[in-house]
Design a protein around this motif. Structure first.
Motif, PDB file in Angstrom:
ATOM      1  N   ALA A 163       0.792  -1.222   0.000  1.00 61.28           N
ATOM      2  CA  ALA A 163       0.000   0.000   0.000  1.00 61.28           C
ATOM      3  C   ALA A 163       0.831   1.282   0.000  1.00 61.28           C
ATOM      4  O   ALA A 163       0.318   2.338  -0.376  1.00 61.28           O
ATOM      5  CB  ALA A 163      -0.938   0.008   1.214  1.00 61.28           C
ATOM      6  N   TYR A 164       2.098   1.199   0.403  1.00 64.35           N
ATOM      7  CA  TYR A 164       2.921   2.397   0.534  1.00 64.35           C
ATOM      8  C   TYR A 164       4.021   2.397  -0.517  1.00 64.35           C
ATOM      9  O   TYR A 164       4.433   1.334  -1.013  1.00 64.35           O
ATOM     10  CB  TYR A 164       3.550   2.465   1.920  1.00 64.35           C
ATOM     11  CG  TYR A 164       2.584   2.890   3.009  1.00 64.35           C
ATOM     12  CD1 TYR A 164       2.591   4.195   3.499  1.00 64.35           C
ATOM     13  CD2 TYR A 164       1.659   1.995   3.531  1.00 64.35           C
ATOM     14  CE1 TYR A 164       1.713   4.591   4.502  1.00 64.35           C
ATOM     15  CE2 TYR A 164       0.772   2.377   4.523  1.00 64.35           C
ATOM     16  CZ  TYR A 164       0.800   3.677   5.006  1.00 64.35           C
ATOM     17  OH  TYR A 164      -0.076   4.068   5.986  1.00 64.35           O
ATOM     18  N   GLU A 165       4.515   3.582  -0.812  1.00 64.44           N
ATOM     19  CA  GLU A 165       5.580   3.720  -1.795  1.00 64.44           C
ATOM     20  C   GLU A 165       6.815   2.933  -1.403  1.00 64.44           C
ATOM     21  O   GLU A 165       7.475   2.322  -2.249  1.00 64.44           O
ATOM     22  CB  GLU A 165       5.930   5.203  -1.967  1.00 64.44           C
ATOM     23  CG  GLU A 165       7.052   5.467  -2.959  1.00 64.44           C
ATOM     24  CD  GLU A 165       7.371   6.949  -3.101  1.00 64.44           C
ATOM     25  OE1 GLU A 165       8.343   7.273  -3.804  1.00 64.44           O
ATOM     26  OE2 GLU A 165       6.643   7.772  -2.507  1.00 64.44           O
ATOM     27  N   ASP A 166       7.144   2.959  -0.096  1.00 69.49           N
ATOM     28  CA  ASP A 166       8.281   2.195   0.400  1.00 69.49           C
ATOM     29  C   ASP A 166       8.077   1.930   1.884  1.00 69.49           C
ATOM     30  O   ASP A 166       7.154   2.449   2.520  1.00 69.49           O
ATOM     31  CB  ASP A 166       9.605   2.922   0.148  1.00 69.49           C
ATOM     32  CG  ASP A 166       9.604   4.357   0.657  1.00 69.49           C
ATOM     33  OD1 ASP A 166       8.980   4.627   1.707  1.00 69.49           O
ATOM     34  OD2 ASP A 166      10.232   5.215   0.008  1.00 69.49           O
ATOM     35  N   ASP A 167       8.962   1.098   2.448  1.00 68.90           N
ATOM     36  CA  ASP A 167       8.841   0.730   3.855  1.00 68.90           C
ATOM     37  C   ASP A 167       9.109   1.913   4.776  1.00 68.90           C
ATOM     38  O   ASP A 167       8.619   1.944   5.909  1.00 68.90           O
ATOM     39  CB  ASP A 167       9.812  -0.412   4.192  1.00 68.90           C
ATOM     40  CG  ASP A 167       9.362  -1.744   3.623  1.00 68.90           C
ATOM     41  OD1 ASP A 167       8.233  -1.812   3.097  1.00 68.90           O
ATOM     42  OD2 ASP A 167      10.139  -2.713   3.702  1.00 68.90           O
ATOM     43  N   GLU A 168       9.891   2.884   4.310  1.00 70.92           N
ATOM     44  CA  GLU A 168      10.164   4.062   5.131  1.00 70.92           C
ATOM     45  C   GLU A 168       8.880   4.828   5.414  1.00 70.92           C
ATOM     46  O   GLU A 168       8.599   5.190   6.569  1.00 70.92           O
ATOM     47  CB  GLU A 168      11.185   4.965   4.438  1.00 70.92           C
ATOM     48  CG  GLU A 168      11.522   6.213   5.226  1.00 70.92           C
ATOM     49  CD  GLU A 168      12.608   7.051   4.553  1.00 70.92           C
ATOM     50  OE1 GLU A 168      12.937   8.127   5.098  1.00 70.92           O
ATOM     51  OE2 GLU A 168      13.118   6.628   3.503  1.00 70.92           O
ATOM     52  N   ALA A 169       8.082   5.064   4.390  1.00 65.71           N
ATOM     53  CA  ALA A 169       6.816   5.780   4.574  1.00 65.71           C
ATOM     54  C   ALA A 169       5.879   4.993   5.485  1.00 65.71           C
ATOM     55  O   ALA A 169       5.190   5.573   6.339  1.00 65.71           O
ATOM     56  CB  ALA A 169       6.165   6.031   3.219  1.00 65.71           C
TER      57      ALA A 169
END
Length: 361
Positions: A163-169
């Protein structure tokens, strides 16, 4: 932003503590569940039984009471309930966070399987995670209670991100949820929070992400609440000295299992936070003697002086037989008390202090 490390350690010294020096003793969190609790979970998951949520709550209350008392009997200064209500450190929280879903079990090592969740939508705070658990444990404990909570970086890293652009977000959004839960724990009376980030030292260069997550987590958390971060296994040179900038009071490390080969990593530059040092190995059923544990405690004095040292197992004890885990805790506490007495008498050289420690230091 609250300044950390904060002066919040002394509140955990027992009123009847005999020594002038105080090495805070605690455990990381998980503990072997009684066999009957595993049987109770099987009954709960069996649609053909009459064992429901009410019976399960009674069973987990009984188990939490039993293990909390077991921890206190060993002499620990700060206890937990052994995480009797939790099935797994990621799965338990994912079940309570809106946006997660489950698609089946995956093999993680040996014959062990993990119900690895997916993030299918933006994560949101739904039901409380740990407040009821803490309030019950606190009500049956005579000693202070620590609350372990899986950190946002590990919650993000050990899931499928859809669901997110990357794991950081994803980690940053999860950090906001962890902050909300900790605020409610603090309102309920919790004064010792341990954020578990086992993924931290296994992934290069992501220490900055964890640091930003922690900044969000501790926002508006008062100084009298002790905040620790537990990191088990991995290459600690990847995260040191950067972790000294984390807004926490204590870093908890697994070092016994590696025979303290990485202890020198933390000697330069100076370790400015409190160190929670693993002094018994959670991977082996061999019970360390009091003398062996005392030698392990002395390893910690290469890094911090006694007033910054917490004594703990390497990690959770859930994979060990209960009688073995208990003996390790009991010997660990005895070793800490003996080292305190020797510090009081000025019999122990503390390398990091540059001189022999005594009660007058």
């Amino acid at each position: 932003m609250t300044d950390r490390p904060a002066d919040n350690r002394e509140q955990f010294r027992p009123a009847d503590h005999d020594n002038d020096h105080f090495l805070l003793t605690t455990v990381v969190g998980s503990y072997k569940k009684p066999k009957w609790l595993d049987h109770a979970r099987d009954l709960l998951e069996d649609e053909d039984t009459n064992f429901g949520d009410e019976e399960w709550e009674e069973a987990t209350d009984d188990a939490a009471r039993l293990i909390t008392e077991e921890h206190e009997r060993s002499g620990l200064d700060v206890v937990v309930d052994g995480e009797m209500r939790r099935n797994e450190m990621v799965e338990y929280f994912a079940e309570r966070i809106d946006g997660y879903e489950f698609n089946g079990r995956v093999k993680v090592w040996g014959h062990n399987y993990f119900n690895k969740p997916s993030v299918a939508d933006e994560v949101e705070y739904g039901e409380q995670w740990l407040v009821d658990e803490f309030e019950f444990t606190d009500s049956v404990a005579d000693r202070p209670v620590k609350v372990p909570i899986t950190g946002p970086y590990t919650l993000a890293s050990w899931t499928f991100n859809e669901a997110y652009e990357d794991d950081e977000a994803l980690a940053y959004d999860l950090a906001e949820l962890v902050n909300e839960e900790i605020e409610q724990l603090v309102d309920a009376g919790a004064r010792y929070i341990q954020i578990d980030e086992p993924a931290l030292a296994t992934t290069p260069d992501d220490h900055a992400i964890v640091g930003e997550c922690l900044e969000r987590i501790v926002e508006d958390i008062p100084e009298d609440v002790r905040i620790g971060v537990h990191v088990c296994y991995g290459d600690y040179s990847r995260i040191y000295p950067e972790i000294l900038d984390y807004p926490v009071d204590e870093i908890d490390l697994e070092l016994t299992n590696g025979n303290y080969e990485q202890i020198d990593v933390f000697t330069d530059p100076e370790f400015t936070l409190d160190l929670a040092l693993g002094v018994v190995d959670n991977h082996t059923a061999e019970v360390e003697t009091v003398e062996e544990i005392k030698e392990n405690i002395l390893q910690g004095f290469k890094v911090v002086p006694p007033e910054q040292l917490t004594i703990s197992p390497d990690c959770g004890l859930k994979l060990l037989p209960r009688e073995i885990a208990y003996q390790k805790m009991e010997n660990m506490v005895q070793a800490a008390r003996e080292v305190e007495a020797e510090l009081d008498a000025g019999e122990i050289d503390v390398p990091v202090a540059g001189e022999t420690a005594s009660a007058d230091d």
